[in-house]
Motif scaffolding. Structure first.
Motif, PDB file in Angstrom:
ATOM      1  N   ILE A 103       0.837  -1.206   0.000  1.00  0.00           N
ATOM      2  CA  ILE A 103       0.000   0.000   0.000  1.00  0.00           C
ATOM      3  C   ILE A 103       0.869   1.253   0.000  1.00  0.00           C
ATOM      4  O   ILE A 103       0.605   2.220  -0.724  1.00  0.00           O
ATOM      5  CB  ILE A 103      -0.938  -0.003   1.220  1.00  0.00           C
ATOM      6  CG1 ILE A 103      -1.990  -1.116   1.087  1.00  0.00           C
ATOM      7  CG2 ILE A 103      -1.617   1.350   1.376  1.00  0.00           C
ATOM      8  CD1 ILE A 103      -2.978  -0.914  -0.038  1.00  0.00           C
ATOM      9  N   GLY A 137      -8.314  -0.321   5.395  1.00  0.00           N
ATOM     10  CA  GLY A 137      -7.320   0.241   6.287  1.00  0.00           C
ATOM     11  C   GLY A 137      -7.346  -0.208   7.740  1.00  0.00           C
ATOM     12  O   GLY A 137      -7.680  -1.348   8.069  1.00  0.00           O
ATOM     13  N   CYS A 176       1.153   4.386  -2.830  1.00  0.00           N
ATOM     14  CA  CYS A 176       1.107   5.828  -2.575  1.00  0.00           C
ATOM     15  C   CYS A 176       2.327   6.529  -3.165  1.00  0.00           C
ATOM     16  O   CYS A 176       2.228   7.657  -3.666  1.00  0.00           O
ATOM     17  CB  CYS A 176       1.009   6.093  -1.077  1.00  0.00           C
ATOM     18  SG  CYS A 176      -0.565   5.590  -0.340  1.00  0.00           S
ATOM     19  N   LEU A 227      -8.166  -3.088   2.125  1.00  0.00           N
ATOM     20  CA  LEU A 227      -8.178  -1.785   1.480  1.00  0.00           C
ATOM     21  C   LEU A 227      -8.986  -0.757   2.266  1.00  0.00           C
ATOM     22  O   LEU A 227      -8.935   0.428   1.955  1.00  0.00           O
ATOM     23  CB  LEU A 227      -8.716  -1.914   0.056  1.00  0.00           C
ATOM     24  CG  LEU A 227      -7.866  -2.793  -0.865  1.00  0.00           C
ATOM     25  CD1 LEU A 227      -8.589  -3.047  -2.180  1.00  0.00           C
ATOM     26  CD2 LEU A 227      -6.509  -2.154  -1.119  1.00  0.00           C
ATOM     27  N   GLY A 283     -13.777  -2.456   1.538  1.00  0.00           N
ATOM     28  CA  GLY A 283     -12.431  -2.151   1.072  1.00  0.00           C
ATOM     29  C   GLY A 283     -12.390  -1.775  -0.391  1.00  0.00           C
ATOM     30  O   GLY A 283     -11.688  -0.842  -0.787  1.00  0.00           O
ATOM     31  N   LEU A 332     -10.114   6.585  -2.598  1.00  0.00           N
ATOM     32  CA  LEU A 332      -8.700   6.897  -2.808  1.00  0.00           C
ATOM     33  C   LEU A 332      -8.488   7.615  -4.135  1.00  0.00           C
ATOM     34  O   LEU A 332      -7.714   8.581  -4.228  1.00  0.00           O
ATOM     35  CB  LEU A 332      -7.872   5.611  -2.795  1.00  0.00           C
ATOM     36  CG  LEU A 332      -7.841   4.808  -1.494  1.00  0.00           C
ATOM     37  CD1 LEU A 332      -7.069   3.511  -1.690  1.00  0.00           C
ATOM     38  CD2 LEU A 332      -7.222   5.610  -0.376  1.00  0.00           C
ATOM     39  N   TRP A 357      -6.582   5.656   2.856  1.00  0.00           N
ATOM     40  CA  TRP A 357      -6.538   4.201   3.036  1.00  0.00           C
ATOM     41  C   TRP A 357      -6.592   3.854   4.522  1.00  0.00           C
ATOM     42  O   TRP A 357      -7.351   2.970   4.930  1.00  0.00           O
ATOM     43  CB  TRP A 357      -5.255   3.611   2.440  1.00  0.00           C
ATOM     44  CG  TRP A 357      -5.038   2.218   2.964  1.00  0.00           C
ATOM     45  CD1 TRP A 357      -5.689   1.076   2.597  1.00  0.00           C
ATOM     46  CD2 TRP A 357      -4.153   1.838   4.034  1.00  0.00           C
ATOM     47  NE1 TRP A 357      -5.266   0.012   3.354  1.00  0.00           N
ATOM     48  CE2 TRP A 357      -4.322   0.453   4.241  1.00  0.00           C
ATOM     49  CE3 TRP A 357      -3.232   2.540   4.817  1.00  0.00           C
ATOM     50  CZ2 TRP A 357      -3.605  -0.248   5.214  1.00  0.00           C
ATOM     51  CZ3 TRP A 357      -2.519   1.844   5.790  1.00  0.00           C
ATOM     52  CH2 TRP A 357      -2.712   0.467   5.975  1.00  0.00           C
ATOM     53  N   ASN A 383     -13.562   1.633  -0.959  1.00  0.00           N
ATOM     54  CA  ASN A 383     -12.597   2.645  -0.521  1.00  0.00           C
ATOM     55  C   ASN A 383     -11.588   2.972  -1.614  1.00  0.00           C
ATOM     56  O   ASN A 383     -10.982   4.041  -1.603  1.00  0.00           O
ATOM     57  CB  ASN A 383     -11.864   2.185   0.742  1.00  0.00           C
ATOM     58  CG  ASN A 383     -11.225   3.337   1.488  1.00  0.00           C
ATOM     59  OD1 ASN A 383     -11.783   4.438   1.565  1.00  0.00           O
ATOM     60  ND2 ASN A 383     -10.045   3.114   2.038  1.00  0.00           N
ATOM     61  N   VAL A 384     -11.401   2.060  -2.570  1.00  0.00           N
ATOM     62  CA  VAL A 384     -10.529   2.367  -3.708  1.00  0.00           C
ATOM     63  C   VAL A 384     -11.074   3.575  -4.477  1.00  0.00           C
ATOM     64  O   VAL A 384     -10.317   4.437  -4.933  1.00  0.00           O
ATOM     65  CB  VAL A 384     -10.401   1.144  -4.632  1.00  0.00           C
ATOM     66  CG1 VAL A 384      -9.608   1.489  -5.896  1.00  0.00           C
ATOM     67  CG2 VAL A 384      -9.717  -0.004  -3.902  1.00  0.00           C
TER      68      VAL A 384
END
Length: 280
Positions: free
Chosen positions: A120, A210, A124, A208, A243, A250, A155, A246-247
């Protein structure tokens, strides 16, 4: 110094090349962009996390998989794939184990979290390399904190990246929705979703979302299952979906941050009021 307009807008490098180089070798994208100190620090941090994870787990991560899931591309759907060098080294050095079951190390789950976090973190850094490549050569670096930090925060805690960007209503909505789905799914699955050993790929999707997942795993992820739950499959799906959704968060944080970091600064009122000197 007054730069020609074309030179002011000339990017540092190819953004795709910078991102791909970072994926293959952490820090390589920033070496390509002429930022060797940043690149070296990134390499040491990302690879250090992965190697520490391997040490704690004895490289046994992929021994969690049933034999019919053990293949050359078994790691493609894991968070570790974000650090391609680490994943390739892991598979070459440890693979799927020695062919028979053996006891897990005491810190197995911590080691697996560290290797996943390495992937992860490198993702980033790919984001940062992509944005740094697009910035003009003569511009001040956007900096890790301007773009990659909100993505990493988004994340770590769903909604936190939006909060750091000042979009607080959206942050609250993402947090309530995604953490709520994770809590509900964990309750329905009786905590089975929190164990990577039990549900290897469902856990990867849930990861994902977090750190809330880590907290739940510490509290409930290693308890024995004493009975079947009628809605356990629905719980697995919900936690994994949290998760995956959440992508999208992001991506929103990244797009907003990069646009704001790379847009030209507006001239100050004093600059607008200053008279233009006539040519001699």
């Amino acid at each position: 110094m007054n730069w020609p307009a074309a030179q002011r807008n000339e990017p540092r490098g190819d953004s795709t090349v910078a991102a791909v180089l970072t994926w293959i070798l952490p820090g390589a994208g920033h070496f390509y962009l002429g930022m060797p100190v940043f690149g070296l620090c990134a390499f040491l941090l990302v690879q250090g996390l992965y190697l520490l994870g391997l040490q704690l787990s004895d490289g046994m991560l992929f021994e969690y998989l049933e034999p019919d899931l053990q293949s050359t591309f078994a790691g493609v759907l894991t968070p570790e794939v974000g650090n391609l060098l680490g994943l390739v080294y892991h598979m070459k050095s440890y693979g799927f184990g020695i062919g028979h079951m053996r006891p897990w190390p005491d810190a197995m789950w911590i080691g697996c979290w560290l290797t996943a976090c390495s992937g992860i973190l490198n993702a980033c850094l790919m984001v940062q390399a992509h944005s740094d490549a697009r910035a003009p050569k003569n511009a001040i670096d956007p900096g890790f904190g301007r773009i990659a930090r909100p993505v990493l925060a988004a994340w770590a805690v769903p909604g936190l990246g939006h909060w750091l960007q000042g979009r607080k209503l959206r942050a609250i909505c993402f947090f309530a929705l995604l953490v709520g789905m994770l809590l509900l799914g964990s309750w329905l699955a009786d905590g089975a979703n929190l164990s990577r050993e039990r549900h290897f790929y469902y856990w990867a999707g849930q990861f994902l979302a977090g750190l809330p997942g880590l907290g739940l795993e510490v509290l409930f992820g290693h308890a024995p299952l004493t009975q079947d739950r009628a809605y356990a499959d629905a719980g697995l799906d919900l936690a994994c979906l949290a998760g995956l959704l959440n992508v999208l968060a992001l991506m929103d944080v990244y797009a907003f941050g990069e646009k704001r970091a790379l847009e030209p600064a507006a001239p100050s009122p004093s600059a607008l009021a200053e008279p233009v000197a006539s040519a001699p």
